[in-house]
Design an enzyme around this catalytic site. Sequence first.
Site, PDB file in Angstrom:
ATOM      1  N   CYS A 117     -34.753 -32.772 -84.762  1.00  0.00           N
ATOM      2  CA  CYS A 117     -35.855 -31.823 -84.757  1.00  0.00           C
ATOM      3  C   CYS A 117     -35.284 -30.461 -85.146  1.00  0.00           C
ATOM      4  O   CYS A 117     -34.087 -30.292 -85.270  1.00  0.00           O
ATOM      5  CB  CYS A 117     -36.469 -31.748 -83.376  1.00  0.00           C
ATOM      6  N   ARG A 123     -35.759 -31.748 -91.280  1.00  0.00           N
ATOM      7  CA  ARG A 123     -35.066 -32.388 -90.160  1.00  0.00           C
ATOM      8  C   ARG A 123     -35.999 -33.197 -89.275  1.00  0.00           C
ATOM      9  O   ARG A 123     -35.557 -34.018 -88.480  1.00  0.00           O
ATOM     10  CB  ARG A 123     -34.396 -31.316 -89.314  1.00  0.00           C
ATOM     11  N   TRP A 148     -39.235 -34.735 -84.619  1.00  0.00           N
ATOM     12  CA  TRP A 148     -39.046 -36.116 -85.066  1.00  0.00           C
ATOM     13  C   TRP A 148     -39.123 -36.942 -83.795  1.00  0.00           C
ATOM     14  O   TRP A 148     -38.243 -36.864 -82.930  1.00  0.00           O
ATOM     15  CB  TRP A 148     -37.686 -36.268 -85.741  1.00  0.00           C
ATOM     16  N   ASN A 184     -34.314 -30.350 -78.701  1.00  0.00           N
ATOM     17  CA  ASN A 184     -33.808 -31.380 -79.616  1.00  0.00           C
ATOM     18  C   ASN A 184     -32.948 -32.328 -78.799  1.00  0.00           C
ATOM     19  O   ASN A 184     -32.239 -31.874 -77.899  1.00  0.00           O
ATOM     20  CB  ASN A 184     -32.903 -30.770 -80.693  1.00  0.00           C
ATOM     21  N   GLY A 185     -32.949 -33.603 -79.147  1.00  0.00           N
ATOM     22  CA  GLY A 185     -32.064 -34.534 -78.449  1.00  0.00           C
ATOM     23  C   GLY A 185     -32.838 -35.449 -77.521  1.00  0.00           C
ATOM     24  O   GLY A 185     -34.053 -35.612 -77.652  1.00  0.00           O
ATOM     25  N   GLU A 212     -25.832 -48.537-101.823  1.00  0.00           N
ATOM     26  CA  GLU A 212     -26.385 -47.180-101.805  1.00  0.00           C
ATOM     27  C   GLU A 212     -27.672 -47.118-102.637  1.00  0.00           C
ATOM     28  O   GLU A 212     -28.642 -46.465-102.241  1.00  0.00           O
ATOM     29  CB  GLU A 212     -25.318 -46.196-102.325  1.00  0.00           C
ATOM     30  N   LYS A 262     -31.305 -46.045-101.166  1.00  0.00           N
ATOM     31  CA  LYS A 262     -32.127 -44.966-101.748  1.00  0.00           C
ATOM     32  C   LYS A 262     -33.530 -45.471-102.022  1.00  0.00           C
ATOM     33  O   LYS A 262     -34.502 -44.818-101.695  1.00  0.00           O
ATOM     34  CB  LYS A 262     -31.528 -44.454-103.072  1.00  0.00           C
ATOM     35  N   GLU A 292     -35.567 -46.159 -98.741  1.00  0.00           N
ATOM     36  CA  GLU A 292     -35.929 -45.042 -97.866  1.00  0.00           C
ATOM     37  C   GLU A 292     -36.972 -44.108 -98.477  1.00  0.00           C
ATOM     38  O   GLU A 292     -37.732 -43.505 -97.741  1.00  0.00           O
ATOM     39  CB  GLU A 292     -34.698 -44.280 -97.365  1.00  0.00           C
ATOM     40  N   HIS A 324     -25.351 -68.147-101.872  1.00  0.00           N
ATOM     41  CA  HIS A 324     -25.250 -68.532-100.458  1.00  0.00           C
ATOM     42  C   HIS A 324     -26.520 -68.177 -99.690  1.00  0.00           C
ATOM     43  O   HIS A 324     -26.508 -68.129 -98.464  1.00  0.00           O
ATOM     44  CB  HIS A 324     -24.023 -67.872 -99.835  1.00  0.00           C
ATOM     45  N   LYS A 347     -33.411 -35.813 -91.422  1.00  0.00           N
ATOM     46  CA  LYS A 347     -32.181 -35.550 -92.160  1.00  0.00           C
ATOM     47  C   LYS A 347     -30.933 -35.759 -91.323  1.00  0.00           C
ATOM     48  O   LYS A 347     -29.978 -36.374 -91.752  1.00  0.00           O
ATOM     49  CB  LYS A 347     -32.225 -34.119 -92.697  1.00  0.00           C
TER      50      LYS A 347
HETATM   51  C1  AGP Z   1     -29.169 -41.391 -96.581  1.00  0.00           C
HETATM   52  O1  AGP Z   1     -29.981 -41.192 -97.654  1.00  0.00           O
HETATM   53  C2  AGP Z   1     -29.684 -41.182 -95.256  1.00  0.00           C
HETATM   54  N1  AGP Z   1     -30.701 -40.277 -95.131  1.00  0.00           N
HETATM   55  C3  AGP Z   1     -28.783 -41.494 -94.068  1.00  0.00           C
HETATM   56  O2  AGP Z   1     -28.359 -42.811 -94.222  1.00  0.00           O
HETATM   57  C4  AGP Z   1     -27.562 -40.600 -93.786  1.00  0.00           C
HETATM   58  O3  AGP Z   1     -26.599 -40.766 -94.778  1.00  0.00           O
HETATM   59  C5  AGP Z   1     -27.006 -40.958 -92.400  1.00  0.00           C
HETATM   60  O4  AGP Z   1     -27.976 -40.661 -91.428  1.00  0.00           O
HETATM   61  C6  AGP Z   1     -25.711 -40.261 -92.072  1.00  0.00           C
HETATM   62  O5  AGP Z   1     -25.855 -38.874 -92.055  1.00  0.00           O
HETATM   63  P1  AGP Z   1     -24.603 -37.916 -92.069  1.00  0.00           P
HETATM   64  O6  AGP Z   1     -23.896 -38.118 -93.350  1.00  0.00           O
HETATM   65  O7  AGP Z   1     -25.175 -36.527 -91.922  1.00  0.00           O
HETATM   66  O8  AGP Z   1     -23.752 -38.304 -90.888  1.00  0.00           O
END
Ligand code: AGP
Length: 612
Positions: free
Chosen positions: A2, A27, A75, A100-101, A484, A488, A491, A507, A607
């Site tokens: 957050c 965030r 969030w 936050n948290g 990766e 992408k 997400e 497999h 984020k």
């Molecule tokens: C990637 O596109 C993501 N949003 C996510 O996987 C991210 O890489 C992950 O949460 C790790 O974050 P960080 O690199 O800030 O630790």
Amino acid sequence: MCGIVGAVAPRDVTPILVEGLRRLEYRGYDSAGVALITADGVLDRRRAQGKVQQLADNIAAQPISGHRGISHTRWATHGVPSERNAHPHFSEGQVALVHNGIIENHDELRAELRGKGYLFSSETDTEVVAHLINDTLKLNGGDLLASVQTAVKRLHGAYAIVVVSPLDPDRIVAARAGCPVVVGHGDGENYVASDVQALLPVTRRFQFLEEGDVAEIRESGIRIFDAKGAVAERPLRESSLSAESVERGDYAHYMLKEIFEQPRAIADTLAERITGKRVLEAALGPKAELLLPRVKSVHIVACGTSYHAGLIARYYIEQGAKLPCTVEVASEYRYRDPVVPPNTLFVAISQSGETADTLAALREARKLGYLATCAICNVPESSLVREADLTLMTRAGPEIGVASTKAFTTQLAALSLLGLVLARHNGMDASTEALFVRQIAHVPELVERTLKLEPQIKQWAQQFADKRHALFLGRGPTYPVALEGALKLKEISYIHAEAYPAGELKHGPLALVDADMPVVAVAPNNALLEKLKSNLQEVRARGGKLFVFADPDTGFQAEDGVEVLLMPEHIEAIQSPLIYTIPLQLLAYHVAVLRGTDVDQPRNLAKSVTVE
Ligand code: AGP
């Protein structure tokens, strides 16, 4: 995850709070709110489900103002995204609090506070903290600082909180345990936030709270106290970030801007760390020259995209340095009992440096007898950087899009440097190192050329936009690139995408392949090319449509059911993973745009994942 902003000023702070939230919205973005002490000396608030703009519209319709205030973009963890669960949370009109948290003992505290007659109006863990502080305020005659210092001792979990009370109206109070808090110094006004980016329009002068710190923010100044309540001196730092560095400019989305920033970001990450011939070991900090020659194995830990960077780094370290290297997701690593061979280097990779699992893994590692810990990170002020023995900063600049792009490629650039230093200590001769250094130095230009493939990728995207699933295939170091690419796509476009090492197809996953399943292959000209080609034949034989990103000399030809896009000529090993990542980022981006999703703020994500 957050975002928090707070301000104390001799003027209305509402615009500071709302603009700060806009800058932190990436965030967390399921609801937002502000609370202020009004001119009448009472607490008032506006909250809204959805984006910060929704909150801004509510404020425009029903204005609110005050000289002390706090705000939050959420969030959701405990309780659905809704106005009722949005922060700030109140306690009997005497305390407003943003958080936050996660408060792990919220059930126990809620039962206790209910017993004392407090009423709960949300499903959040946060509301218990507001009541707890109010309860303490009642006992100490309205001293907000003392109340927060007392109340936080009862909290278990990770949190950043900021509190305001009309009973003690000249200050706001913030506390940190496990989630970042920064205080900002202005002229005759002062601020607090969960990230410097929120405050860049009003100040560049910051202090970062340390674990257990509590701070009071007044117009006249800021005081920080450590966990024992003693006044603490935290260094005043001048941020070099400009307010514009987190702006989108002419790009339609932050993600696109960040994809196109990669040549510069990679060049910055390499700058002053390589000569024409070698990597400068001191780039990893003053202890590097002492520690790195002793490394005999490497453990890499990270989450998400950063984990994929680690998987690629394993090839750099095993092939180049001939050192054993394991790579693991942080949420698993932190809960097992890893066996640490003598002289093992622990490497944590994180864009934000605040990811809860990665940070916890680093803290665990510090107890386990590693030779040293090393952070590969993009945020200099982050907890990860502060707590690791060695640091290698990526210089990507602020990454706002939730989908990580330039952070990933700069991590690969940084990890290639680490790999070369380790290789040098393990027998790589100077001419081989010089060869690799030249290859790395050439990457920004190659990325620039790869970005020019965008128009063709945009056309390919049309063939994905109506699909429900996609498969990504790679072999060797480009298997993590495929992972990766799939991450992408899923997400930001919400298409279900999986990546497999191409040899695994038969497999199991081959059963999924039909005409509705686009299959993306990453095909550099390496030792596994012929094997990959056979695997792709298996796909074609089952009617699967292939989209192949390939080196020019691989012999791939476009034909019915097979699309081919040739990459700029480059050299295998270090360059390939970086170069092949670019089209996969662009593909995901354009598919998401065609599907009309929220590219920069995809649903359910945030984020920086500061909760477990
Ligand atoms: C990637 O596109 C993501 N949003 C996510 O996987 C991210 O890489 C992950 O949460 C790790 O974050 P960080 O690199 O800030 O630790």
